[in-house]
Design a protein around this motif. Structure first.
Motif, short mmCIF file in Angstrom:
data_model
loop_
_atom_site.label_atom_id
_atom_site.label_comp_id
_atom_site.label_asym_id
_atom_site.label_seq_id
_atom_site.Cartn_x
_atom_site.Cartn_y
_atom_site.Cartn_z
N LEU A 159 143.46 25.49 87.42
CA LEU A 159 144.66 24.65 87.49
C LEU A 159 145.95 25.45 87.68
O LEU A 159 146.79 25.07 88.50
CB LEU A 159 144.76 23.77 86.24
CG LEU A 159 143.68 22.70 86.06
CD1 LEU A 159 143.93 21.89 84.80
CD2 LEU A 159 143.62 21.78 87.27
N PRO A 160 146.20 26.55 86.94
CA PRO A 160 147.44 27.28 87.17
C PRO A 160 147.56 27.81 88.60
O PRO A 160 148.66 27.87 89.16
CB PRO A 160 147.39 28.42 86.15
CG PRO A 160 146.39 28.00 85.14
CD PRO A 160 145.40 27.14 85.86
N TRP A 161 146.44 28.20 89.17
CA TRP A 161 146.47 28.74 90.53
C TRP A 161 146.86 27.64 91.52
O TRP A 161 147.62 27.87 92.45
CB TRP A 161 145.11 29.31 90.88
CG TRP A 161 144.65 30.41 89.97
CD1 TRP A 161 144.02 30.27 88.77
CD2 TRP A 161 144.80 31.81 90.19
NE1 TRP A 161 143.76 31.49 88.23
CE2 TRP A 161 144.22 32.46 89.07
CE3 TRP A 161 145.35 32.58 91.21
CZ2 TRP A 161 144.19 33.84 88.97
CZ3 TRP A 161 145.31 33.96 91.10
CH2 TRP A 161 144.74 34.58 90.00
N VAL A 162 146.31 26.45 91.32
CA VAL A 162 146.62 25.35 92.23
C VAL A 162 148.07 24.92 92.07
O VAL A 162 148.76 24.63 93.05
CB VAL A 162 145.66 24.17 92.01
CG1 VAL A 162 145.96 23.04 92.97
CG2 VAL A 162 144.21 24.62 92.17
N VAL A 163 148.55 24.87 90.84
CA VAL A 163 149.95 24.52 90.60
C VAL A 163 150.86 25.51 91.31
O VAL A 163 151.86 25.14 91.95
CB VAL A 163 150.25 24.47 89.09
CG1 VAL A 163 151.76 24.40 88.83
CG2 VAL A 163 149.56 23.28 88.45
N GLY A 164 150.53 26.80 91.22
CA GLY A 164 151.32 27.80 91.93
C GLY A 164 151.28 27.62 93.43
O GLY A 164 152.30 27.72 94.12
N ALA A 165 150.10 27.35 93.97
CA ALA A 165 149.97 27.17 95.42
C ALA A 165 150.73 25.94 95.89
O ALA A 165 151.40 25.97 96.93
CB ALA A 165 148.50 27.06 95.80
N VAL A 166 150.65 24.85 95.14
CA VAL A 166 151.36 23.64 95.53
C VAL A 166 152.87 23.85 95.44
O VAL A 166 153.63 23.36 96.28
CB VAL A 166 150.91 22.46 94.63
CG1 VAL A 166 151.80 21.25 94.84
CG2 VAL A 166 149.47 22.10 94.93
N SER A 167 153.31 24.60 94.43
CA SER A 167 154.74 24.84 94.28
C SER A 167 155.30 25.64 95.45
O SER A 167 156.48 25.53 95.75
CB SER A 167 155.02 25.59 92.97
OG SER A 167 154.67 24.80 91.87
N ARG A 168 154.46 26.41 96.09
CA ARG A 168 154.93 27.26 97.18
C ARG A 168 154.73 26.63 98.55
O ARG A 168 154.93 27.28 99.57
CB ARG A 168 154.19 28.60 97.12
CG ARG A 168 154.49 29.38 95.85
CD ARG A 168 153.66 30.65 95.76
NE ARG A 168 153.88 31.52 96.89
CZ ARG A 168 152.93 31.91 97.75
NH1 ARG A 168 151.71 31.46 97.58
NH2 ARG A 168 153.21 32.72 98.73
N LEU A 169 154.31 25.40 98.59
CA LEU A 169 154.13 24.75 99.89
C LEU A 169 155.44 24.73 100.66
O LEU A 169 156.48 24.37 100.14
CB LEU A 169 153.63 23.32 99.70
CG LEU A 169 152.16 23.14 99.34
CD1 LEU A 169 151.85 21.67 99.11
CD2 LEU A 169 151.26 23.70 100.41
N GLY A 170 155.36 25.08 101.91
CA GLY A 170 156.53 25.01 102.77
C GLY A 170 157.45 26.20 102.69
O GLY A 170 158.54 26.16 103.22
N THR A 171 157.03 27.29 102.02
CA THR A 171 157.89 28.45 101.90
C THR A 171 157.69 29.47 103.00
O THR A 171 158.36 30.49 103.01
CB THR A 171 157.65 29.15 100.55
OG1 THR A 171 156.29 29.62 100.51
CG2 THR A 171 157.91 28.19 99.41
N ALA A 172 156.76 29.22 103.90
CA ALA A 172 156.45 30.23 104.91
C ALA A 172 157.10 29.94 106.25
O ALA A 172 156.76 30.55 107.24
CB ALA A 172 154.93 30.33 105.09
N GLY A 173 158.04 29.01 106.33
CA GLY A 173 158.73 28.75 107.58
C GLY A 173 158.30 27.45 108.21
O GLY A 173 157.40 26.76 107.73
#
Length: 808
Positions: A159-173
């Protein structure tokens, strides 16, 4: 140890050490058999793929175990799987908090970065250790482990890994959709292995985060150097710009401008409320103009003097420098803040899966079109998460849609949350307990003293979460709070007659609502909130968070020379922080060292191995019928009496027929029978006329073995396994059955070939298709993102200008 190594190693060390303390003897030779946790020697992959005619809940986890058993002994596979729950979960929670604190500038920033005297570094490490320990050492983990639900716990650990991944959605341009999806699929690997319930928990936890997190509003490849200010917070500039440009400086006033030689300078402003920017971290202003908005502080040289390239002006603008970024400003209700961390994660270029990225220009206002790609919009993030969840769910989702399996509404009352503390059902759930099976409650947990101690720890954790949300506002904070509240509401559904009626109605409408029966399962998001809240409380006690008070208007910004050395905490603060790290273990001692002997491993008798070999050597098709006709039993050879799913249901390389009905005791002393989901098993029970008292077919009790052989052959049964001692040894009363193996631990009978009416079963194409698509998606995600869950590393930027991202 210096550099990034403490931040990289500590989260994993916390998880591994917690796992070693909790599992103890379970990590040694032998198999831990308890309720649903059944590992067998050389689990056949064909058995897993052929499955049963119900919901294929165990397909992903058993398939992974079967594949791993091709190269490792089965007991070693079990030890690794159990230890992975603690290692992945502890590391994930610790890294999630550590990355959030890094975005505040707490650890490893400024000229002392990489040393033990870096401002706030020790506090951040202690806080992350507390979060990691609390996430894997709580009643939810203990009770699910004692239920044998290791696959569910593996999904919980992710769960923490998925929360981190979802929080970073859209940060790559703006063209980041493929990369964002790849990161998500990587983070979902534990849920993919965990299967049915794990994916549901992940959707509940990560869905609100995806729908509430604000996407960044600028190009993701921009990073603003940070320098610790006198209060321990970082300002958006540094003594040496990452782009190599001259040192900029600024003066207080209504606005600021960057001269021609300024580097990528981030003008940020905070409204009166100091609200957070896209990162979710409120950045305290260092100077305020007449309007009350904050001016960005900037570093000068070591002496704190301003560089020659910045001057005050009526507007904010960037000069023609090659590294200049478009400035932005926010109105009274908007602000911009940090979104670190600034750590590389290896040659592939990856950041910690914290959901936090480097600062980008632009205020935290409406999301502009075209930035962050599809994930810049809430519906885009939700769509990406849904797509990723479907991709990892195909092995069990496709067969479930066509299985025709039904869900017994009687399970709503049987699996409802129950009180296991003096605080009632609600209090037990808030404390992360409340499991439906009293046999899964850790020793001593419900006693008044230990329950009260646990309650105090929970209150401290929730207070820490509220304080952190108000002061730092992490990017995932609002969504995770919504998920925790929603999960607690779902858990309470079965605790009231009205809620039970609602769940039964939903199951009657669609069997897919069946998972709602197990209410306590849904406190998992609350467990993550409490773990992060405890870490925040440790950070607060340690005194690393400064008071975000704005500087006096017109006051000059402080340069690096004004940064004080990291003051060691007082004895009381250090002792309180250290105790908080160990507090989850102290208040739940029943999980220590194999849960007080309840997770001791045992060895399978030799008869089991011989029976496996005899069945595998037979080319005649046919299923294996398991008797007595009950799913769970106490195995006399397992030492201490323990209830466990019959290992014979998984040990043979054939389709297995067994009674998947479940008898659950009620608080009033009665029992509820929850009907199983395997339609073929119900057909066999009707044909055999099984006696509920003995678990034997009526024909066997009457000694009519010849007729029994005909009935079994008509059901397509080739072998009968009797895995428990029974009084009526029907196989010795006639010539209808062939005795292949007879011992005190197991008896194997064979139905003569002339009686069998069975075709050689094929592995269903839906399972194969779904599995291949899921495996392909995981391989693609690892290749696309350049990393995987197990090898993502966390640390801080090794040099100015480093820009690396951890793919999810």
């Amino acid at each position: 140890m210096s550099g990034r190594w403490p931040e990289r190693l500590l989260p994993w060390a916390v998880g591994v050490l917690a796992g070693a303390l909790a599992l103890g003897p379970a990590l040694g030779p032998g198999y831990v058999l308890r309720y649903d946790m059944v590992f067998v020697p050389d689990l056949p992959l064909a058995t897993v793929l052929r499955g049963a005619d119900g919901f294929p809940r165990a397909i992903p986890s058993d398939a992974v175990v079967a594949l791993a058993s091709l190269v490792l002994p089965g007991d070693a596979v079990q030890s690794l799987a159990l230890l992975a729950v603690f290692a992945v979960g502890g590391a994930g929670a610790a890294r999630l908090l550590l990355g959030a604190l890094d975005a505040r500038g707490a650890p490893g920033r400024g000229p002392d970065r990489g040393t033990d005297r870096a401002p706030g570094r020790a506090a951040a490490l202690l806080a992350s250790a507390a979060a990691g320990t609390a996430f894997v050492w709580n009643p939810f983990v203990a009770e699910r482990l004692l239920l044998g639900q290791w696959a569910v716990l593996l999904g919980y650990a992710g769960l923490p890994w998925v929360v981190g991944a979802v929080s970073r959605l859209g940060t790559a341009g703006p063209r980041s959709t493929g990369l964002s999806l790849a990161r998500l699929v990587c983070a979902l690997i534990p849920a993919a292995v965990g299967g049915f319930s794990s994916v549901i928990l992940t959707a509940l936890t990560a869905g609100p985060v995806a729908l509430t997190r604000s996407a960044p509003t600028g190009p993701a490849d921009t990073r603003v150097p940070t320098t610790p200010g006198p209060t321990g917070l970082t300002s958006p500039t540094g003594p040496t710009p990452r782009t190599g440009a001259a040192e900029p400086s600024s003066s207080a006033g209504p606005s600021s401008s960057a001269g021609p030689s300024s580097s990528a300078e981030l003008p940020s402003s905070a409204g009166p409320s100091g609200s957070a920017g896209p990162s979710g971290f409120a950045e305290p202003p260092s100077s305020a103009g007449p309007s009350g908005s904050a001016e960005p502080p900037s570093s000068a040289g070591p002496s704190g003097s301003a560089g020659p390239s910045s001057s005050a002006g009526p507007s904010s603008s960037a000069g023609p420098s090659s590294s200049a970024e478009p400035p932005s400003s926010a109105g009274p209700s908007s602000s911009a803040g940090h979104t670190g961390p600034a750590d590389p994660a290896g040659p592939t270029g990856s950041e910690a899966p914290t959901g936090l990225t480097s600062p980008t220009p632009g205020a935290a206002g409406p999301e502009p079109e075209g930035h962050g790609g599809l994930a810049a919009h809430w519906w885009g993030r939700g769509l990406l998460l849904a797509l990723a969840l479907v991709l990892v769910s195909l092995p069990w989702l496709l067969p479930s849609l066509v299985s025709g399996a039904a869900t017994d509404p009687a399970g709503v009352a049987a699996f409802a949350a129950r009180s296991d503390t003096p605080f009632g059902v609600v209090g037990s759930l808030v404390l992360l307990g409340g499991v439906w099976n009293s046999g899964a409650v850790p020793a001593g947990y419900g006693e008044p003293v230990t329950a009260t101690a646990r309650l105090l720890l929970v209150l401290v954790s929730l207070a820490g979460w509220v304080w952190w949300m108000r002061r730092a506002r992490p990017a995932f904070g609002a969504g995770l709070s919504v998920a925790a509240a929603a999960g607690l509401g779902l858990a309470l559904l079965g605790a009231t007659p009205t809620g039970q009626a609602l769940v039964r109605a939903l199951i009657g409408f669609w069997p897919g609502f069946g998972p709602l029966r197990d209410g306590q399962l849904y406190v998992a998001p609350l467990a993550l909130v409490q773990a992060l809240g405890l870490g925040a409380a440790v950070q607060r006690v340690f005194g690393a968070f400064p008071s975000p008070r704005p500087a006096e208007p017109g006051a000059p910004p402080a340069g690096p020379s004004a940064v004080p050395a990291d003051r060691p905490p007082g004895a009381v603060g250090a002792a309180a922080a250290a105790f908080a790290v160990l507090a989850p273990i102290v208040v739940l001692p029943g999980l220590l060292w194999g849960a007080g002997g309840r997770l001791d491993p045992v060895g399978y008798p030799e008869a089991w191995t011989r029976a496996q070999e005899a069945v595998a050597a037979d080319d005649v098709p046919g299923a294996v019928l398991v008797l007595p006709w009950s799913a769970y039993r106490g195995l006399e050879w397992s030492g201490a009496p323990v209830v466990v799913l019959d290992p014979a249901t998984k040990a043979f390389d054939r389709r297995t027929l067994w009674n998947d009905d479940l008898v659950v005791g009620t608080p009033g002393g009665g029992a509820v029978v929850v009907e199983g989901e395997d339609a073929r098993a119900r057909e066999a029970a009707r044909a055999l006329e099984v006696d509920p008292a003995t678990g034997l077919p009526a024909l066997a009790e009457e000694g009519r073995t010849e007729e029994l052989a005909h009935v079994l052959g008509g059901l397509g049964v080739r072998y009968v396994v009797v895995s428990a001692p029974i009084d009526n040894q029907f196989w010795s009363q006639g010539a209808g059955m062939e005795i292949v193996l007879h011992s005190a631990d197991l008896t194997l009978l064979r139905v003569p070939e002339q009686h069998i009416n069975a075709d050689k079963p094929d592995i269903p194409g839906l399972e194969v298709t779904g599995g291949l698509v899921t495996v392909g998606a995981i391989i693609w995600s690892i290749a696309r993102s350049g990393s995987s869950l197990g090898f993502q590393r966390f640390g801080f930027a090794s040099k100015p200008g480093a820009r690396k991202e951890i793919p999810k």
